[in-house]
Write an enzyme that holds these catalytic residues in place. Structure first.
Site, PDB file in Angstrom:
ATOM      1  N   SER A  48       1.704   6.676   1.041  1.00  0.00           N
ATOM      2  CA  SER A  48       1.916   5.396   0.372  1.00  0.00           C
ATOM      3  C   SER A  48       2.220   5.677  -1.093  1.00  0.00           C
ATOM      4  O   SER A  48       1.866   6.737  -1.620  1.00  0.00           O
ATOM      5  CB  SER A  48       0.658   4.528   0.487  1.00  0.00           C
ATOM      6  OG  SER A  48       0.713   3.417  -0.395  1.00  0.00           O
ATOM      7  N   TYR A  79      -8.754   2.563  -0.708  1.00  0.00           N
ATOM      8  CA  TYR A  79      -7.465   2.754  -0.038  1.00  0.00           C
ATOM      9  C   TYR A  79      -6.631   3.792  -0.781  1.00  0.00           C
ATOM     10  O   TYR A  79      -6.105   4.734  -0.176  1.00  0.00           O
ATOM     11  CB  TYR A  79      -6.701   1.432   0.027  1.00  0.00           C
ATOM     12  CG  TYR A  79      -5.295   1.583   0.577  1.00  0.00           C
ATOM     13  CD1 TYR A  79      -5.081   1.737   1.944  1.00  0.00           C
ATOM     14  CD2 TYR A  79      -4.185   1.579  -0.277  1.00  0.00           C
ATOM     15  CE1 TYR A  79      -3.796   1.893   2.451  1.00  0.00           C
ATOM     16  CE2 TYR A  79      -2.904   1.730   0.226  1.00  0.00           C
ATOM     17  CZ  TYR A  79      -2.713   1.881   1.586  1.00  0.00           C
ATOM     18  OH  TYR A  79      -1.443   2.035   2.081  1.00  0.00           O
TER      19      TYR A  79
END
Length: 232
Positions: free
Chosen positions: A137, A150
């Site tokens: 990501s 996260y």
């Protein structure tokens, strides 16, 4: 090729599965929700009859289920491509997110890929070829407010990819870290963000299929893809 894709029932995983199916490959898919996974697999098989679509329910945050899925994949045949796509996003602050959030997201976003790769990669090493894609990501390279656990888990996944790349170079096995910005999936529905503002899942799927088709001499180690207008 035998193509293993985790988290394949929707979003990016589903788009990747469709792209490889269009080329007539054998797909080995998993996801936690069996109903959604079954529907996806049947739809892809109907749309691309030249492919072979197989699937198994598995929660890869559970090591025993990782083992079961890996054994099932290896029984089908020698793996050529592994796409570690399983992941979950939970917003939060490091100091205020609920206890257990980091461990939970590490299990889902990092350990699922770590354990499955350790079980699948030896067969790739044995045949001196294969390609492992880890879906990271933009949060793997850029910390941001409310990223919390996260972002930490995605930084770790990129670190895993970098180490794995170095280890597998002599064995003919490729490793690619895919680092996307915002991609329009179900999680964005109702967010108020226009689908035209951010990327499509097919953008990533097309790139991954292309990278998997490169000559044995070429490996894209990392690829960063952002929306044309930049991050949100």
């Amino acid at each position: 090729m035998n193509v293993i894709i985790t988290g394949a029932s929707k979003g990016i995983g589903k788009a990747i599965a469709e792209t490889f199916a269009a080329k007539g490959h054998t797909l080995l898919l998993c996801a936690r929700n069996i109903a959604t996974l079954e529907e996806t697999a049947k739809t892809i098989q109907h749309q691309y009859p030249q492919a072979s679509v197989k699937y198994m329910q598995a929660d890869l945050a559970d090591y025993q289920q990782v083992q079961a899925f890996a054994n099932w994949c290896l029984n089908v045949g020698t793996p050529d491509v592994l796409v570690n796509n399983t992941g979950q996003y939970l917003p939060g602050s490091v100091l205020t997110e609920p206890d257990g959030t980091l461990q939970n997201l590490l299990n889902i976003n990092l350990m699922s890929a770590y354990h499955l790769t350790r079980l699948i990669a030896p067969k790739m090493i044995e045949q001196k070829k294969g390609h492992i894609f880890n879906i990271c990501s933009i949060a793997s390279v850029q910390a941001y407010t409310n990223g919390g656990a996260y972002s930490i888990s995605k930084f770790a996944l990129l670190g895993f990819s970098k180490n794995l790349r170095e280890e597998l170079k002599p064995d003919g096995v490729k490793v690619t870290a895919v680092i996307p910005g915002a991609v329009y999936t179900d999680s964005w529905v109702g967010s108020g963000v226009s689908p035209e503002r951010i990327m499509e899942a097919n953008d990533l799927a097309s790139m991954i299929e292309c990278m998997a088709a490169l000559s044995p001499q070429a490996c894209v180690e990392e690829i960063v893809v952002r929306p044309q207008l930049g991050d949100l």
